[in-house]
Design a protein around this motif. Structure first.
Motif, PDB file in Angstrom:
ATOM      1  N   ALA A  88       0.818  -1.215   0.000  1.00 10.40           N
ATOM      2  CA  ALA A  88       0.000   0.000   0.000  1.00 10.40           C
ATOM      3  C   ALA A  88       0.848   1.260   0.000  1.00 10.40           C
ATOM      4  CB  ALA A  88      -0.933  -0.010   1.210  1.00 10.40           C
ATOM      5  N   ASP A  89       2.076   1.191   0.530  1.00 10.23           N
ATOM      6  CA  ASP A  89       2.957   2.367   0.537  1.00 10.23           C
ATOM      7  C   ASP A  89       3.421   2.742  -0.862  1.00 10.23           C
ATOM      8  OD1 ASP A  89       2.910   2.560   3.358  1.00 10.23           O
ATOM      9  OD2 ASP A  89       4.501   1.049   3.515  1.00 10.23           O
ATOM     10  N   LEU A  90       3.467   1.765  -1.774  1.00  7.69           N
ATOM     11  CA  LEU A  90       4.065   1.987  -3.093  1.00  7.69           C
ATOM     12  C   LEU A  90       3.046   2.255  -4.197  1.00  7.69           C
ATOM     13  CD1 LEU A  90       6.855  -0.768  -3.017  1.00  7.69           C
ATOM     14  CD2 LEU A  90       6.981   1.630  -2.290  1.00  7.69           C
ATOM     15  N   GLY A  91       1.791   1.928  -3.976  1.00  3.75           N
ATOM     16  CA  GLY A  91       0.791   2.202  -5.007  1.00  3.75           C
ATOM     17  C   GLY A  91      -0.013   0.983  -5.378  1.00  3.75           C
ATOM     18  N   GLU A  92      -1.048   1.198  -6.206  1.00  4.20           N
ATOM     19  CA  GLU A  92      -1.996   0.137  -6.537  1.00  4.20           C
ATOM     20  C   GLU A  92      -1.377  -1.022  -7.301  1.00  4.20           C
ATOM     21  OE1 GLU A  92      -5.212   1.861  -8.631  1.00  4.20           O
ATOM     22  OE2 GLU A  92      -5.951   3.043  -6.927  1.00  4.20           O
ATOM     23  N   ALA A  93      -0.327  -0.758  -8.081  1.00  2.28           N
ATOM     24  CA  ALA A  93       0.256  -1.826  -8.908  1.00  2.28           C
ATOM     25  C   ALA A  93       1.047  -2.844  -8.087  1.00  2.28           C
ATOM     26  CB  ALA A  93       1.159  -1.214  -9.976  1.00  2.28           C
ATOM     27  N   TRP A  94       1.367  -2.518  -6.834  1.00  2.51           N
ATOM     28  CA  TRP A  94       2.224  -3.394  -6.035  1.00  2.51           C
ATOM     29  C   TRP A  94       1.402  -4.357  -5.191  1.00  2.51           C
ATOM     30  CZ3 TRP A  94       7.548  -3.435  -6.284  1.00  2.51           C
ATOM     31  CH2 TRP A  94       8.135  -2.410  -7.032  1.00  2.51           C
ATOM     32  N   ASP A 146       5.673  -5.445  -8.622  1.00  2.00           N
ATOM     33  CA  ASP A 146       4.899  -4.478  -9.397  1.00  2.00           C
ATOM     34  C   ASP A 146       4.280  -5.245 -10.568  1.00  2.00           C
ATOM     35  OD1 ASP A 146       3.945  -2.533 -11.110  1.00  2.00           O
ATOM     36  OD2 ASP A 146       5.630  -1.170 -10.802  1.00  2.00           O
ATOM     37  N   GLU A 148       2.553  -4.274 -13.017  1.00  2.00           N
ATOM     38  CA  GLU A 148       2.490  -3.571 -14.301  1.00  2.00           C
ATOM     39  C   GLU A 148       3.777  -3.689 -15.103  1.00  2.00           C
ATOM     40  OE1 GLU A 148       1.257   0.445 -13.687  1.00  2.00           O
ATOM     41  OE2 GLU A 148      -0.807  -0.103 -13.166  1.00  2.00           O
ATOM     42  N   ASP A 260      10.610   6.428  -8.059  1.00  2.00           N
ATOM     43  CA  ASP A 260       9.763   6.765  -6.925  1.00  2.00           C
ATOM     44  C   ASP A 260       9.592   5.589  -5.972  1.00  2.00           C
ATOM     45  OD1 ASP A 260       8.357   5.399  -8.868  1.00  2.00           O
ATOM     46  OD2 ASP A 260       6.442   6.362  -8.417  1.00  2.00           O
ATOM     47  N   ALA A 261       9.624   4.350  -6.463  1.00  2.00           N
ATOM     48  CA  ALA A 261       9.485   3.199  -5.575  1.00  2.00           C
ATOM     49  C   ALA A 261      10.672   3.092  -4.622  1.00  2.00           C
ATOM     50  CB  ALA A 261       9.343   1.915  -6.387  1.00  2.00           C
ATOM     51  N   THR A 264      10.495   6.245  -2.221  1.00  2.00           N
ATOM     52  CA  THR A 264       9.391   6.108  -1.279  1.00  2.00           C
ATOM     53  C   THR A 264       9.721   5.080  -0.203  1.00  2.00           C
ATOM     54  OG1 THR A 264       7.754   6.731  -2.945  1.00  2.00           O
ATOM     55  CG2 THR A 264       6.955   5.513  -1.033  1.00  2.00           C
TER      56      THR A 264
END
Length: 284
Positions: A88-94, A146, A148, A260-261, A264
């Motif tokens: 959840a810290d890295l975004g929806e694709a993770w 990830d 994606e 960014d990953a 972050t």
């Protein structure tokens, strides 16, 4: 020996024997105060002796300057797990990993002529940045994918001696010079061209170091032809020390690396580790 003259009658009455007051034990609080004052006096004398001969008290040294003696980790394993990052810290694709990426064996299981470059390849393959024995075993780990672009991020929290953690960070800092460009040779298959550059990181923790390693293409001195497949792997290798704890991560992909990953993970992870350390001290 001379004898005192005999006492004359009708003079002052004979002196009564004086009473010696009974010695009573000190109350507990008073006794503790006396012991504390005695201990303070002893310590004060020792400090003066140290200052006289120029010896510096160990408490005046930074953690990295202290001798490498064994010390218990501040964090429990539960607190270390609480310091991990999440998908959840890295975004929806993770999402949590589904298994080791196939490029790990194909591109990282290799050796090199120079010892430092060989060690770097071993670290990227095994993830054992700070060592492989029980003392340096990570206290908590997480692996994320990830979905994606196929990137895979491995993240660890390790507790060890600050001086030894700093030595590893210092070694990472030498690699853009000693291993800036070298050839990786697998046991079978095609030799690969490897390039290593420094990676700019957010200001985090007490010390930090980052590298970007690119493994791809057929090595210039390899004459085996086009068996290599056109794969280029980019891996970010990062470590951040906070006291005698550290986070380390690898973020690798065959596509375009997502800065960014990595950033972050450093930002959120260091803050989370700092909070876990505060909780650990509060519970001691």
């Amino acid at each position: 020996m001379q004898h005192a003259p005999a006492a004359r009658p009708s003079r002052a009455p004979a002196a009564r024997p004086s009473r010696i007051p009974a010695v009573r034990p000190l109350p507990g609080a008073a006794l503790a105060a006396v012991l504390a004052l005695t201990a303070t006096a002893c310590v004060g004398g020792g400090r003066g002796a140290d200052e006289a001969d120029g010896t510096v008290s160990p408490t005046a040294q930074s953690p990295a300057a202290l001798p490498s003696s064994g010390l218990p980790p501040v964090l429990t394993r539960g607190q270390a797990r609480g310091a991990l990052i999440t998908a959840a810290d890295l975004g929806e694709a993770w999402e949590p990993t589904r298994g080791a990426a196939t490029w790990r064996d194909e591109l990282l299981k290799a050796t090199a002529d120079r010892p430092d470059c060989r060690r770097l390849l071993d670290v990227l393959y095994t993830e054992d940045l700070f060592g492989s024995d029980a003392a340096t075993a990570p206290r908590a780990t997480v692996a994320l994918d990830d979905t994606e672009d196929g990137a895979q991020l491995h993240y660890r929290v390790t507790s060890y001696r600050a001086a030894d953690l700093d030595r590893t960070l210092a070694w990472l800092g030498t690699l853009p010079d000693t291993c800036g460009h070298f050839t990786a040779r697998p046991a079978r298959g095609t030799a690969r061209d490897v390039r290593v550059t420094g990676l700019v990181l957010p200001e985090a923790g007490d010390a930090r170091r980052g590298l970007r390693v690119t493994v791809g293409g057929t090595a210039p001195d390899d004459g085996s032809g086009g068996d290599a497949r056109d794969l280029t792997l980019t891996v970010d290798l990062v470590a951040v020390r906070l006291g005698d704890d550290a986070i380390s991560l690898t973020n690798g992909t065959l596509g375009e690396p997502a800065d960014d990953a990595t950033r972050t993970s450093v930002d959120i992870g260091t803050g989370r580790l700092a909070e876990a350390r505060r909780q650990g001290r509060a519970q001691v």
